[in-house]
Design an enzyme around this catalytic site. Structure first.
Site, PDB file in Angstrom:
ATOM      1  N   LYS A  41       0.858  -1.188   0.000  1.00 13.28           N
ATOM      2  CA  LYS A  41       0.000   0.000   0.000  1.00 13.28           C
ATOM      3  C   LYS A  41       0.896   1.241   0.000  1.00 13.28           C
ATOM      4  O   LYS A  41       1.718   1.412   0.895  1.00 13.28           O
ATOM      5  CB  LYS A  41      -0.904   0.005   1.231  1.00 13.28           C
ATOM      6  CG  LYS A  41      -1.956  -1.101   1.251  1.00 13.28           C
ATOM      7  CD  LYS A  41      -2.807  -1.012   2.506  1.00 13.28           C
ATOM      8  CE  LYS A  41      -3.797  -2.151   2.599  1.00 13.28           C
ATOM      9  NZ  LYS A  41      -4.892  -2.059   1.636  1.00 13.28           N
ATOM     10  N   ARG A  73      -9.449 -12.707   2.316  1.00 15.19           N
ATOM     11  CA  ARG A  73     -10.171 -13.894   1.851  1.00 15.19           C
ATOM     12  C   ARG A  73      -9.305 -15.140   1.973  1.00 15.19           C
ATOM     13  O   ARG A  73      -9.822 -16.241   2.185  1.00 15.19           O
ATOM     14  CB  ARG A  73     -10.654 -13.668   0.423  1.00 15.19           C
ATOM     15  CG  ARG A  73      -9.571 -13.534  -0.620  1.00 15.19           C
ATOM     16  CD  ARG A  73     -10.001 -12.785  -1.864  1.00 15.19           C
ATOM     17  NE  ARG A  73     -10.194 -11.370  -1.583  1.00 15.19           N
ATOM     18  CZ  ARG A  73     -10.505 -10.467  -2.502  1.00 15.19           C
ATOM     19  NH1 ARG A  73     -10.659 -10.841  -3.767  1.00 15.19           N
ATOM     20  NH2 ARG A  73     -10.668  -9.209  -2.171  1.00 15.19           N
TER      21      ARG A  73
END
Length: 511
Positions: A271, A346
């Site tokens: 990020k 996930r």
């Protein structure tokens, strides 16, 4: 954990005596309609010289007692909801505290008869708890006395209402602590320790898996996400398992997997551009699941068994971090090609969901959930609301709609999303070397159906794609993406955690 406990406050007398409380918070859309004539007349007299009354939160002194007037604004429009009371209560409790009150009471004199406001008193109390919560690090540094208000009276409340809102407030406080605490103080081992302490002496059984060899073997996708954190011992992952079994007959089983990313750097897909700030809140899903379990432990609902698995992990950057193009074989035997290492939640939840699915086959009336601050797309698409994506059996049972409708009554809003064939097509393999893609390599917020297709991935790696309406054993499954609702104002770095989904689940399954 010191949240301001709710207590029953008696109806007011003409002299404003209210069970010895030192301030009276009145929340209403129209203060001229008070049934208490002396109080109404005193407010009317003050309104002649103070034009703020009825327009903003205002502190009065009537008969030597603090009176805080908190207007809700209009309540009768199609788009008004019970958050009018929640928001008014937040402002009012701050005004009461600033005036020196340490023992206030909340009075809702003329609750709107519309069914939208049937839990307005409870919601107003929960709004004050949201306003008064202080970060765990602040309380540990300054002491619990950092917030002087330790109890709040609810005028005309029943003992049953008090029991319910205290359980719910305790759960929400725990969820805020777990979500809102900085990444070293709430690194995976300390997250697990908090959960152990939280349920000490309760009827919730806690099991913490900390053996890396066991995690590597049983949860290969979680292990992949955690791999770069293995170099730092106090960043090592944990799997926290919680179980509540009620007294008497079990009529339904709720089964949760929570995303507990204590910090998400994005991994190899790092990020950048300031987007890493606030990623200590990426554990909001696991935090809310633990908070719901705390509410269950305190309230002890009959007939409902609750099992929760929390994937508590750090997605670090380092020489051993996983990278796009890797193929990982999941617990379910599904070969997963990594599309983006910033789509890690996930992966962390997938193997736990697979294990939970196997457990669900032998449970009574099971429903499975994943709860996660999963995608920027959910926040972009739904704003400050959760996004619930369900499989066929859950849709047939109307589970998400019921949760969202209850959320509207408890200031915990969410939207229902559909799972479509396009979501499964999006993650289909491109070669014979793999069975499913974890994601594309673009930000979810700019990807069509960016919060829906992850549910399809979770269904596949969790084995739930084999338990749809067309199967011999349908298993209802709802994916709850709370990325847009987990913190106030969407400010992941500084906003207070909201404990999103805890109220909806509690109202739907415990009351």
């Amino acid at each position: 954990m010191a949240y301001p406990k709710a207590v029953v406050a008696q109806p007011m007398s003409a002299s404003l005596e209210c069970n010895a409380h030192d301030a009276l918070i009145i929340i209403s859309d129209d203060f001229s309609q008070l049934a208490n004539n002396p109080l109404r007349d005193a407010i009317a007299a003050q309104a002649k010289v103070d034009s703020r009354i009825g327009k903003q939160v205002t502190l009065l002194v009537i008969n030597n007692k603090r009176v805080v007037l908190a207007p809700t604004g209009p309540l009768n429009r199609d788009y008004d909801d019970v958050r009018r009371y929640f928001d008014a209560a937040k402002l009012a409790i701050n005004e009461a505290k600033a005036s020196g009150s340490v023992n206030p009471a909340i009075y809702l004199p003329n609750i709107n008869a519309d069914s939208r406001y049937q839990h307005a008193l409870e919601v107003a109390y929960l709004g004050t708890c949201q306003a008064l919560w202080q970060p765990l690090e602040a309380r540990e540094y300054h002491g619990e006395a950092i917030e002087p208000i330790t109890q709040i009276g609810l005028v005309d409340a029943t003992e049953q209402t008090i029991k319910a809102v205290n359980a719910l407030a305790a759960g929400q406080y725990a969820a805020r602590d777990l979500c809102g605490t900085e990444p070293e103080r709430m690194a995976p081992p300390r997250f697990a320790d908090y959960c152990v302490d939280l349920f000490k002496g309760s009827n919730v059984v806690v099991d913490v898996i900390d053996d890396l060899a066991v995690i590597d073997k049983n949860y290969p996708m979680l292990s992949t996400v955690a791999r770069a954190s293995y170099a730092v011992e106090h960043h090592h992952p944990r799997v926290v398992k919680l179980e509540y079994v009620p007294e008497g007959e079990v009529t339904r089983t709720l089964m949760f997997v929570g995303k507990g990313l204590v910090y998400d750097t994005g991994g190899a897909d790092l990020k950048v551009g300031g987007h890493m700030a606030g990623m200590s809140r990426d554990k909001g899903g696991a935090a809310s699941v633990a908070g719901f379990m705390k509410a269950v432990a305190d309230y002890q609902p009959k007939g409902v068994k609750v099992i929760a698995y929390l994937a508590v992990v750090r997605n670090s950057i380092g020489s051993d971090c996983f990278v796009p193009d890797e193929i990982i074989t999941s617990r379910e035997g599904v070969r997963v090609r990594i599309g983006n290492t910033d789509a890690e939640g996930r992966l962390a939840m997938g193997d736990l969901l697979s294990e939970m699915k196997d457990l669900a086959k032998n449970q009574i009336n099971p429903t499975l959930f994943t709860v996660a601050t999963l995608t920027g797309h959910a926040a972009r698409a739904m704003g400050p609301y959760g996004a619930y994506v369900e499989n066929g059996p859950a849709r047939s049972a109307n589970i998400s709609r019921k949760l969202a409708d209850n959320g509207d009554l408890w200031a915990d809003g969410a939207e229902v999303s559909r799972s479509r064939r396009e979501d499964y097509d999006f993650i289909k393999p491109r070669t014979l070397a793999d069975d499913v893609l974890s994601s594309n390599n673009a930000a979810s917020a700019v990807t069509a159906r960016g919060h829906q297709f992850p549910m399809a991935f979770l269904a596949i790696v969790g084995g739930l794609d084999k338990h749809g309406n067309d199967s011999a054993q349908p298993l209802p499954y709802v994916h709850m993406d709370i990325a847009g609702s987990a913190v106030e104002g969407g400010d992941w770095q500084h906003g207070k955690p909201t404990a999103a989904s805890v109220s909806s689940l509690f109202a739907s399954y415990c009351l």
